[in-house]
Scaffold this active site. Sequence first.
Site, mmCIF file in Angstrom:
data_model
loop_
_atom_site.group_PDB
_atom_site.id
_atom_site.type_symbol
_atom_site.label_atom_id
_atom_site.label_comp_id
_atom_site.label_asym_id
_atom_site.label_seq_id
_atom_site.Cartn_x
_atom_site.Cartn_y
_atom_site.Cartn_z
ATOM 1 N N CYS A 245 44.054 43.348 30.188
ATOM 2 C CA CYS A 245 43.488 41.951 30.543
ATOM 3 C C CYS A 245 41.856 42.100 30.574
ATOM 4 O O CYS A 245 41.240 40.940 30.982
ATOM 5 C CB CYS A 245 44.112 41.586 31.948
ATOM 6 S SG CYS A 245 45.974 41.697 32.053
ATOM 7 N N HIS A 385 37.828 37.495 38.170
ATOM 8 C CA HIS A 385 39.258 37.704 37.441
ATOM 9 C C HIS A 385 40.264 36.918 38.301
ATOM 10 O O HIS A 385 41.161 36.386 37.779
ATOM 11 C CB HIS A 385 39.223 39.194 37.545
ATOM 12 C CG HIS A 385 40.809 39.593 36.813
ATOM 13 N ND1 HIS A 385 40.690 39.463 35.403
ATOM 14 C CD2 HIS A 385 41.400 40.240 37.057
ATOM 15 C CE1 HIS A 385 41.871 40.030 35.096
ATOM 16 N NE2 HIS A 385 42.523 40.467 36.263
ATOM 17 N N GLU A 396 38.714 42.758 44.409
ATOM 18 C CA GLU A 396 37.590 42.184 43.819
ATOM 19 C C GLU A 396 36.568 41.534 44.640
ATOM 20 O O GLU A 396 35.171 41.801 44.497
ATOM 21 C CB GLU A 396 38.165 41.240 42.834
ATOM 22 C CG GLU A 396 36.939 40.496 41.925
ATOM 23 C CD GLU A 396 37.469 39.269 40.922
ATOM 24 O OE1 GLU A 396 36.622 39.030 40.058
ATOM 25 O OE2 GLU A 396 38.371 39.037 40.897
ATOM 26 N N LYS A 416 42.070 30.973 36.508
ATOM 27 C CA LYS A 416 43.544 31.237 36.468
ATOM 28 C C LYS A 416 44.208 30.442 37.108
ATOM 29 O O LYS A 416 45.504 30.289 36.941
ATOM 30 C CB LYS A 416 43.730 32.776 36.585
ATOM 31 C CG LYS A 416 43.069 33.623 35.485
ATOM 32 C CD LYS A 416 43.393 35.100 35.891
ATOM 33 C CE LYS A 416 42.789 36.059 34.897
ATOM 34 N NZ LYS A 416 41.590 36.161 34.890
ATOM 35 N N HIS A 421 47.158 33.406 33.682
ATOM 36 C CA HIS A 421 46.491 34.626 33.410
ATOM 37 C C HIS A 421 46.681 34.926 31.832
ATOM 38 O O HIS A 421 47.876 35.296 31.408
ATOM 39 C CB HIS A 421 47.096 35.829 34.033
ATOM 40 C CG HIS A 421 46.286 37.018 34.028
ATOM 41 N ND1 HIS A 421 45.238 37.438 33.077
ATOM 42 C CD2 HIS A 421 46.176 38.149 34.661
ATOM 43 C CE1 HIS A 421 44.673 38.478 32.995
ATOM 44 N NE2 HIS A 421 45.180 38.914 34.074
ATOM 45 N N PHE A 480 45.295 46.441 33.426
ATOM 46 C CA PHE A 480 46.178 47.522 33.682
ATOM 47 C C PHE A 480 45.376 49.007 32.959
ATOM 48 O O PHE A 480 44.844 48.783 31.980
ATOM 49 C CB PHE A 480 47.378 47.314 33.067
ATOM 50 C CG PHE A 480 48.560 46.705 34.019
ATOM 51 C CD1 PHE A 480 47.911 45.951 34.987
ATOM 52 C CD2 PHE A 480 49.857 46.431 33.462
ATOM 53 C CE1 PHE A 480 48.839 45.373 35.870
ATOM 54 C CE2 PHE A 480 50.757 45.490 34.176
ATOM 55 C CZ PHE A 480 50.284 45.115 35.443
#
Length: 494
Positions: A245, A385, A396, A416, A421, A480
């Site tokens: 991502c 994010h 975050e 998002k 996402h 990831f």
Amino acid sequence: MAGIATAACPSGLLFRNREVGSNNGASLAQYNGLRAVESVQLALTCTKPNRFISSSAPKGRTIRAVASPTVSAPKREKDPKKRIVITGMGLVSVFGSDIDNFYNKLLEGESGISEIDRFDASTYSVRFGGQIRDFSSKGYIDGKNDRRLDDCWRYCLVAGKRALEDANLGSQVLEKMDRTRVGVLVGTGMGGLTVFSNGVEALIQKGYKKITPFFIPYSITNMGSALLAIDTGLMGPNYSISTACATANYCFYAAANHIRRGEADIMVAGGTEAAIIPTGIGGFIACRALSQRNNEPKKASRPWDKDRDGFVMGEGSGVLIMESLEHAMKRGANIIAEYLGGAVTCDAHHMTDPRSDGLGVSSCITKSLDDAGVSPEEVNYVNAHATSTLAGDLAEVNAIKKVFKDTSEIKMNGTKSMIGHGLGAAGGLEAIATIKAITTGWLHPTINQDNLEPDVTIDTVPNVKKQHEVNVGISNSFGFGGHNSVVVFAPFKP
């Protein structure tokens, strides 16, 4: 994004935590970044009777990470050959392929999340997502190729060509340019997942002779950049980056460095993804990564809200035309905004969970500001994010607080919350949202902010848009594997 703790045995198989043996290992209370899970047993060796989970770094290996020292930010780049401006934008999204319509929908706080009808998801524990409907590639892809292509590449081609059009770089203009100086760098996290899934199905059901000859070419992750270059004749640097991502921001960062090093005048950069298919949804369900709010899909993506329960799958493509200021001015291009800098780092911690101390993210933000020649005090907008996962959202925010000691003037929102996402495309779509915030002076809301986490003391632009003059904005993307990426944009000032 955050997910479950898994690890691979030498056999290459992945085992989920409920399959872990319980006889001869040390007890480990595991929190997987999405929801609390039961205590599990950590086997010391990987044998068939005793499957195991690797929670982070291998036992016995100490990771020493030291925060970057605080230094005064350098001056911003002045060399027009190394200054990078944005001269075009293109996208494919759940709100269509028109940039203004996309951002207007975001400003209105409209959710693009709905029940999946691309395939029968009635038996799935997650039955909704940011599925693109009524997509048209007319005028951008010829009919024969359009039928063969994976949606991942269809989205890439349309977004890329629309970005070139937006930058006044149509075919007639490109024909008169040195196209060895124009590169393409559009990445993807998953690649041609539909083509790959169909190929495996054909192999199992009918044998290898029934696999399409397009199986390999249309599955591999570099094909978006390649097809876009083939169609437009762009012969500069061309490859793809795949960092889950964080992909699109990695592409922006790398593309900018090609220009700064003098290897290209223009880079077409961004991300693309099309994973709302049985394999994609099923795979992320297996990771226990997705929200299961099937009765209220439009309220499922809720960054920083106490009732969040996972992210919502999205798809699409977002592409920017990045160009040296010198080249843009020579050809009289319309300059939309300026790319000031960026950075990439790795948590070196876990396949899916963020570091609890936030060091990977905070150091990435710090490095991006240093690359941009910007002090923390100049930043007053963060496109976060913010996936809507339990651990990721707060990690975050904590990292942002470490870098920006005074957040009273900063506003932070989560795109998002409305489009889901987009995985490898997320950073591309969010970069466009960031740039539109800069050019319009309006920030879109973060919707579904009903019960904000008390630790989130930064203004998340809850539920209603706000007028805000952006001085410097950053856009965060994390993936990831512990991949962190941050890019920095600002209004263009000659």
